[in-house]
Design a protein around this motif. Structure first.
Motif, PDB file in Angstrom:
ATOM      1  N   ASP A 111      48.424  42.193  35.042  1.00 17.93           N
ATOM      2  CA  ASP A 111      47.512  41.178  35.598  1.00 17.93           C
ATOM      3  C   ASP A 111      47.599  39.878  34.816  1.00 17.93           C
ATOM      4  OD1 ASP A 111      46.031  43.000  37.488  1.00 17.93           O
ATOM      5  OD2 ASP A 111      45.820  44.056  35.581  1.00 17.93           O
ATOM      6  N   LEU A 112      48.070  40.002  33.578  1.00 17.29           N
ATOM      7  CA  LEU A 112      48.159  38.819  32.723  1.00 17.29           C
ATOM      8  C   LEU A 112      49.417  38.961  31.860  1.00 17.29           C
ATOM      9  CD1 LEU A 112      46.756  36.243  31.626  1.00 17.29           C
ATOM     10  CD2 LEU A 112      45.492  37.706  30.047  1.00 17.29           C
ATOM     11  N   ILE A 148      38.377  34.756  30.952  1.00 16.25           N
ATOM     12  CA  ILE A 148      38.674  35.503  32.174  1.00 16.25           C
ATOM     13  C   ILE A 148      37.408  35.530  33.024  1.00 16.25           C
ATOM     14  CG2 ILE A 148      39.435  37.729  33.133  1.00 16.25           C
ATOM     15  CD1 ILE A 148      41.622  36.465  31.427  1.00 16.25           C
ATOM     16  N   THR A 158      40.468  35.375  38.186  1.00 17.69           N
ATOM     17  CA  THR A 158      40.948  34.083  37.704  1.00 17.69           C
ATOM     18  C   THR A 158      40.735  33.968  36.198  1.00 17.69           C
ATOM     19  OG1 THR A 158      38.789  33.058  38.102  1.00 17.69           O
ATOM     20  CG2 THR A 158      40.418  32.848  39.873  1.00 17.69           C
ATOM     21  N   ALA A 159      41.441  32.987  35.635  1.00 17.84           N
ATOM     22  CA  ALA A 159      41.246  32.694  34.210  1.00 17.84           C
ATOM     23  C   ALA A 159      41.096  31.195  34.058  1.00 17.84           C
ATOM     24  CB  ALA A 159      42.442  33.191  33.404  1.00 17.84           C
ATOM     25  N   LEU A 176      44.905  35.195  38.861  1.00 17.67           N
ATOM     26  CA  LEU A 176      45.662  36.279  38.220  1.00 17.67           C
ATOM     27  C   LEU A 176      46.400  37.075  39.293  1.00 17.67           C
ATOM     28  CD1 LEU A 176      42.997  37.475  35.645  1.00 17.67           C
ATOM     29  CD2 LEU A 176      44.817  35.797  35.327  1.00 17.67           C
ATOM     30  N   PRO A 177      47.560  37.617  39.010  1.00 22.94           N
ATOM     31  CA  PRO A 177      48.271  37.580  37.737  1.00 22.94           C
ATOM     32  C   PRO A 177      48.816  36.188  37.430  1.00 22.94           C
ATOM     33  CG  PRO A 177      49.509  38.854  39.383  1.00 22.94           C
ATOM     34  CD  PRO A 177      48.247  38.440  40.023  1.00 22.94           C
ATOM     35  N   SER A 178      48.876  35.924  36.140  1.00 25.02           N
ATOM     36  CA  SER A 178      49.256  34.587  35.710  1.00 25.02           C
ATOM     37  C   SER A 178      49.986  34.648  34.373  1.00 25.02           C
ATOM     38  CB  SER A 178      47.963  33.788  35.600  1.00 25.02           C
ATOM     39  OG  SER A 178      48.224  32.501  35.201  1.00 25.02           O
TER      40      SER A 178
END
Ligand code: AMP
Length: 254
Positions: A111-112, A148, A158-159, A176-178
């Motif tokens: 996810d990250l 986050i 989202t972040a 996300l994913p990012s």
């Protein structure tokens, strides 16, 4: 939330780097190697997200020779749950590393994805950006703060990323994913403790041979020459301002 952290094995930042006599590269024989400092910061951020119950799994990944296992062991001691080595003895330039990470992202579906903003050996500052282009995932580079949204492993989508830019700070919201690259001020990494180092020995490192993955990692750049910076000349003392100005006009500055 699953987090993938890319960690590179580099010459330790305290080592005085020397160039090989044939000027083909930096001499790494018998030199202390460590985890790239910006990657330590990325690892620390992942561990802090897990401590806040936002992250559920942290995977450390390194691309390079079998010796990169040392770096991965450090990542495991810092708090990664498992590690993956994409093993190759060939020179891996940023595009090649980005392609390998792209391969792994397709397999692991994190996810990250956290990277350092740059590796202190090549100073390229390219891998995160290239990875974003290859994966089509959003990127936020030079992060000095990551929040986050939602704050839990299940609903984070989202972040918010604060990044330092010329004359101030910019806050980006990425879905996300990012891909996020860590800057110096993101956090201060913890030290690796001996008990954690011992525990890390029991955690798994998976080794995948790059040659078996079908990823084209051929270099696109050829290093023609590597040289040491010119040696600085010793300073001199001048008796007065007139002599100083004379020296400034006539002395070659290097
Ligand atoms: P660079 O683009 O070479 O300055 O590297 C930026 C970031 O990409 C580093 O801080 C690492 O997080 C990641 N990276 C670069 N090379 C490697 C590698 N060989 N193995 C794992 N991660 C890497």
């Amino acid at each position: 939330m699953k987090i993938l952290v890319a960690v590179k094995r580099v010459v330790d930042y305290n080592v005085r780097v020397r160039v090989k006599p044939d000027h083909t590269a930096v001499d790494t024989a018998n030199v202390k190697m460590s985890m790239n400092p910006f990657d330590e910061i990325a690892m620390e951020e992942a561990v802090r997200l897990r401590e806040k119950s936002i992250a559920t799994e942290i995977i450390a990944v390194s691309c390079g020779s079998l010796q990169c296992q040392d770096t991965l062991r450090t990542a495991l001691a810092l708090g990664a749950d498992r590690a993956i080595l994409l093993e190759s003895d060939e020179e891996l330039q940023p595009l090649a590393v980005a392609k390998l990470l792209n391969f792994l992202i397709a397999r692991e579906q994190p996810d990250l994805i956290l990277l350092g903003k740059q590796a202190i050996d090549d100073d390229c500052n390219q891998t995160g950006q290239m990875l974003s282009a290859l994966t089509g995932l959003p990127q936020a580079t030079f992060a000095s703060r990551i929040d986050i949204a939602g704050g839990t492993a299940t609903i984070a989508t989202t972040a918010n990323v604060v990044r330092e830019i010329d004359g101030g700070q910019e806050t980006l919201c990425v879905t996300l994913p990012s891909i996020i690259t860590a800057d110096l001020r993101l956090n201060e990494p913890r030290y690796v403790t001996l008990p954690n180092m011992m525990r890390a020995r029991k955690k798994p490192i998976e080794i995948l041979r790059v040659a078996d993955l079908g990823v084209d990692v051929r270099p696109h750049m050829k290093t023609l020459k590597v040289t040491e910076p010119p040696v600085r000349r010793a300073g001199i003392t001048v008796p007065d301002v007139a002599a100083l100005i004379d020296q400034l006009k006539t002395r070659q500055v290097i």
